[in-house]
Write a protein that holds these residues in place. Structure first.
Motif, PDB file in Angstrom:
ATOM      1  N   LEU A 133     -29.466   7.450  34.866  1.00 26.82           N
ATOM      2  CA  LEU A 133     -28.008   7.428  34.660  1.00 26.82           C
ATOM      3  C   LEU A 133     -27.460   6.012  34.775  1.00 26.82           C
ATOM      4  N   LYS A 136     -28.352   4.196  31.497  1.00 23.82           N
ATOM      5  CA  LYS A 136     -27.448   4.627  30.411  1.00 23.82           C
ATOM      6  C   LYS A 136     -26.125   3.854  30.403  1.00 23.82           C
ATOM      7  N   GLN A 137     -25.795   3.231  31.543  1.00 25.14           N
ATOM      8  CA  GLN A 137     -24.521   2.492  31.629  1.00 25.14           C
ATOM      9  C   GLN A 137     -24.613   1.085  31.033  1.00 25.14           C
ATOM     10  N   TYR A 151     -33.213   9.781  28.106  1.00 22.57           N
ATOM     11  CA  TYR A 151     -32.339  10.829  28.641  1.00 22.57           C
ATOM     12  C   TYR A 151     -32.467  12.101  27.803  1.00 22.57           C
ATOM     13  N   LYS A 166     -25.978  21.873  33.101  1.00 22.39           N
ATOM     14  CA  LYS A 166     -26.182  20.644  32.330  1.00 22.39           C
ATOM     15  C   LYS A 166     -26.558  19.478  33.231  1.00 22.39           C
ATOM     16  N   GLU A 168     -25.431  16.602  33.328  1.00 24.62           N
ATOM     17  CA  GLU A 168     -24.288  15.842  33.875  1.00 24.62           C
ATOM     18  C   GLU A 168     -23.603  16.572  35.029  1.00 24.62           C
ATOM     19  N   ASP A 169     -23.934  17.866  35.219  1.00 28.40           N
ATOM     20  CA  ASP A 169     -23.282  18.612  36.300  1.00 28.40           C
ATOM     21  C   ASP A 169     -24.094  18.621  37.594  1.00 28.40           C
ATOM     22  N   PRO A 172     -26.330  13.291  40.861  1.00 29.75           N
ATOM     23  CA  PRO A 172     -27.137  12.212  40.261  1.00 29.75           C
ATOM     24  C   PRO A 172     -28.429  11.927  41.028  1.00 29.75           C
TER      25      PRO A 172
END
Ligand code: UDP
Length: 383
Positions: A133, A136-137, A151, A166, A168-169, A172
């Motif tokens: 994550l 990805k930034q 990802y 999901k 994203e839920d 992290p």
């Protein structure tokens, strides 16, 4: 009145370490109540008909960076060194996991891989472990593209299947367990100590529980024998003044009064095959298959010599306490809502000064085995 100083519910790592400490260091009499017909909780292992040591509830690979855990457990077992290796099947490629520089060079032609390697190392440093994550930034377009590929192809579908929600839920930290590694190290874990108990986890836990003063009762429904009411604990119909170390689910202990806490469960499909090896690594993940997440071939762990092999395929599913196929909780589900609900049970537990909720289920935490051991040792020290 009971002569036990403590009751421990559950004979997995957490309960066994606590029982051992209380008996050996305090001289306490400890009653361990275990609902299954065997010790070791989900670490339970045994030798199958082919002479291969299997893990009944999925692969358990011990690794730790905590010397105190390593030295403590080493009093109860010899170790077989073992470093876990995992491959991810994506299309017809097998990529080392965690995704690392070797994976990068398998994925892309050398020139492009080299260029990405340089960018990665400039940005994060050689040897860095970068959570997906975070990668990805990045504002570097080429790295962003790489991060999106990883990802999408490694995390999105696996996570959806594993957790039923999901990517994203989920918290992290869950994805951060498998970071992108900027080195050529193909090992799944990078801890200082990595090994398997020579005669198994079940034997190790059996030794923890064989201290004088510890009585183990298998196939016991602890909740039939215990009652918690108005700050007091009852055992077999009598008031109990000792400690209750509880390693089961808190929602069940408190009769689901704030609703059920969500857990994920797993179905394991074992197969015995009449040829020496099925795959080249202990575990192959299938991030993009429809129904299962990974296949583990146990023979790679202790390298037993035989002409057959045993594999297990993992099918994640929701936990359902009323369905015998789904009623083993393996993982708490890490979302903010669930943590909040757990907080209500924790507050209720705090009204019972004798009660110590301990371990992955009772504390609703994603403990590895070494975390569970350290947590139990700390909890004992604080007692
Ligand atoms: N994960 C993933 N793809 C993989 C491996 C892991 O998406 O190929 C994610 C997934 O969400 C998983 C988490 O990373 O639950 C942690 O993986 P780990 O191997 O630590 O899970 P465990 O062995 O504890 O089930």
């Amino acid at each position: 009145m009971s002569t036990y100083h403590a009751v421990v519910v559950g004979a997995g790592f957490s309960g066994a370490v606590m029982a051992e400490r209380l008996a050996s260091q305090r001289g306490w009499r400890v009653l361990v109540l275990e609902q299954r017909n065997h010790l070791a909780g989900n670490c339970f292992d045994k030798t199958d008909v082919n002479g291969i040591r299997i893990h009944q509830y999925g692969p358990h690979l011990f690794h730790t960076n905590k010397p105190e855990v390593w030295h403590y457990l080493s009093q109860f077992t010899e170790w077989q060194p073992y470093e876990h290796k995992v491959l991810a099947r994506v299309g017809d490629m097998l990529l080392p996991l965690p995704f690392n520089l070797n994976s990068l060079y398998r994925l892309y032609p050398a020139e492009h891989a080299q260029q990405l390697e340089q960018l990665l190392i400039q940005r994060y440093g050689a040897g860095a472990k970068v959570p997906i994550l975070q990668l990805k930034q990045t504002d570097e377009p080429e790295l962003r593209q790489l991060a999106d590929w990883i990802y999408q192809n490694i995390f999105v579908n696996y996570t959806m299947r594993q957790w039923g929600i999901k990517a994203e839920d989920i918290a992290p930290e869950v994805l951060a367990r498998v970071p992108v590694v900027l080195s050529r190290d193909d090992r799944y874990f990078h801890d200082q100590y990595q090994a398997i108990p020579v005669d198994g986890y079940t034997a190790l836990i059996g030794r923890l529980l064989s201290q004088p003063g510890v009585d183990v009762h298998l196939q016991q429904d602890a909740l039939q024998r215990l009652k918690l009411s108005q700050g007091e604990i009852w055992l077999d119909g009598e008031i109990f003044k000792g400690k209750l170390i509880y390693t089961g689910m808190l929602d069940q202990l408190f009769a689901y009064q704030f609703g059920e806490l969500p857990y994920r469960s797993l179905q394991f499909e074992f197969k015995q095959l009449d040829f020496p090896y099925f795959q080249t690594a202990t575990t192959v993940n299938y991030p993009n298959e429809d129904t299962f997440t990974r296949i583990t071939e146990f023979k790679h762990i202790l390298t037993e010599q035989c002409n057959s092999t045993t594999i297990v395929t993992e099918y994640p599913q929701d936990y359902d306490k009323n369905d015998p196929q789904k009623n083993i909780p393996y993982y708490p589900v890490f979302t903010a809502d669930n943590q909040e609900k757990f907080g209500q049970y924790k507050a209720l537990a705090a009204q019972y000064p004798q009660l110590i909720p301990l371990g992955r289920l009772a504390e609703y935490k994603y403990f590895n085995m070494d975390d569970a051991v350290l947590n139990a040792l700390k909890s004992f020290a604080e007692l």
